[in-house]
Design a protein around this motif. Structure first.
Motif, PDB file in Angstrom:
ATOM      1  N   LEU A  82      -2.319  24.976  27.291  1.00  0.00           N
ATOM      2  CA  LEU A  82      -1.065  25.365  27.998  1.00  0.00           C
ATOM      3  C   LEU A  82      -0.287  26.310  27.081  1.00  0.00           C
ATOM      4  CD1 LEU A  82       0.203  21.865  29.048  1.00  0.00           C
ATOM      5  CD2 LEU A  82      -0.779  23.486  30.466  1.00  0.00           C
ATOM      6  N   LEU A  83      -0.196  26.398  25.778  1.00  0.00           N
ATOM      7  CA  LEU A  83       0.302  27.511  25.179  1.00  0.00           C
ATOM      8  C   LEU A  83      -0.243  28.722  25.232  1.00  0.00           C
ATOM      9  CD1 LEU A  83       1.565  25.673  21.705  1.00  0.00           C
ATOM     10  CD2 LEU A  83       3.020  26.414  23.626  1.00  0.00           C
ATOM     11  N   GLU A  84      -1.392  28.667  25.354  1.00  0.00           N
ATOM     12  CA  GLU A  84      -2.288  30.065  25.387  1.00  0.00           C
ATOM     13  C   GLU A  84      -2.076  30.386  26.693  1.00  0.00           C
ATOM     14  OE1 GLU A  84      -5.165  32.984  24.041  1.00  0.00           O
ATOM     15  OE2 GLU A  84      -3.846  31.708  23.081  1.00  0.00           O
ATOM     16  N   ILE A  85      -2.028  29.955  27.773  1.00  0.00           N
ATOM     17  CA  ILE A  85      -1.892  30.256  29.035  1.00  0.00           C
ATOM     18  C   ILE A  85      -0.462  30.980  29.383  1.00  0.00           C
ATOM     19  CG2 ILE A  85      -1.490  29.611  31.408  1.00  0.00           C
ATOM     20  CD1 ILE A  85      -3.841  27.339  30.901  1.00  0.00           C
ATOM     21  N   TYR A  86       0.424  30.054  28.627  1.00  0.00           N
ATOM     22  CA  TYR A  86       1.931  30.596  28.691  1.00  0.00           C
ATOM     23  C   TYR A  86       2.151  31.883  28.007  1.00  0.00           C
ATOM     24  CZ  TYR A  86       6.832  30.917  27.502  1.00  0.00           C
ATOM     25  OH  TYR A  86       8.150  31.295  27.293  1.00  0.00           O
ATOM     26  N   ALA A  87       1.773  31.900  26.793  1.00  0.00           N
ATOM     27  CA  ALA A  87       1.692  33.318  26.199  1.00  0.00           C
ATOM     28  C   ALA A  87       0.929  34.199  26.674  1.00  0.00           C
ATOM     29  CB  ALA A  87       1.068  33.024  24.556  1.00  0.00           C
ATOM     30  N   LEU A  88      -0.132  34.139  27.340  1.00  0.00           N
ATOM     31  CA  LEU A  88      -0.694  35.357  27.872  1.00  0.00           C
ATOM     32  C   LEU A  88      -0.046  35.593  29.231  1.00  0.00           C
ATOM     33  CD1 LEU A  88      -4.386  34.250  27.473  1.00  0.00           C
ATOM     34  CD2 LEU A  88      -3.313  36.178  26.357  1.00  0.00           C
ATOM     35  N   TYR A  89       0.424  34.936  29.784  1.00  0.00           N
ATOM     36  CA  TYR A  89       1.356  35.019  31.287  1.00  0.00           C
ATOM     37  C   TYR A  89       2.444  35.748  30.703  1.00  0.00           C
ATOM     38  CZ  TYR A  89       3.960  34.559  35.621  1.00  0.00           C
ATOM     39  OH  TYR A  89       4.755  34.921  36.416  1.00  0.00           O
ATOM     40  N   LYS A  90       3.289  35.512  29.852  1.00  0.00           N
ATOM     41  CA  LYS A  90       4.327  35.935  29.421  1.00  0.00           C
ATOM     42  C   LYS A  90       4.255  37.564  28.747  1.00  0.00           C
ATOM     43  CE  LYS A  90       8.027  34.143  29.211  1.00  0.00           C
ATOM     44  NZ  LYS A  90       9.162  34.063  30.254  1.00  0.00           N
TER      45      LYS A  90
END
Length: 91
Positions: free
Chosen positions: A32-40
Motif C-alpha cells: 500500500l505504501l509503494e502504491i501510494y508513493a508511486l501514485y503521488k
C-alpha cells in the motif's frame, strides 16, 4: 506534445488506478505504501509538504515512502505503478 508511448503509459496508468480498487485482496502495508508513493510521484512529483510530526505514524510512513521516490520521472513512476498493480492482481 506527448509521444504515442507516453499516451499509452498514461492510459495504462489510469486503468491501473481503477484496477487497484478492484483487487481481490487488500494489499499488505508495504505494498500500500509503494502504491501510494508511486501514485503521488506520478501525479504530483516530488513531495511538496512538510514532514508530519513524529506522533503521526501513518502520515510519517506515507511521507517517507513518497519522499523515497524523489526525482523519479512521471513516466517512470507511472510505469512502476502499473507494474506493481499488475503484480498484485496476479497474486
Amino acid at each position: 506534445m506527448m509521444s504515442l508511448q507516453e499516451v499509452i503509459i498514461c492510459l495504462q496508468f489510469e486503468k491501473s488506478v481503477e484496477g487497484v480498487k478492484q483487487l481481490a485482496t487488500q494489499p499488505n502495508t508495504d505494498d500500500l505504501l509503494e502504491i501510494y508513493a508511486l501514485y503521488k510521484q506520478a501525479t504530483i512529483g516530488n513531495v511538496n509538504t512538510a514532514s508530519p510530526g513524529m506522533f503521526d505514524i501513518k502520515g510519517k510512513s506515507k511521507w517517507n515512502a513518497w519522499n523515497a521516490k524523489k526525482d523519479m520521472t512521471t513516466e517512470e513512476a507511472m510505469q512502476k505503478y502499473i507494474n506493481k498493480v499488475q503484480a498484485l492482481a496476479t497474486k
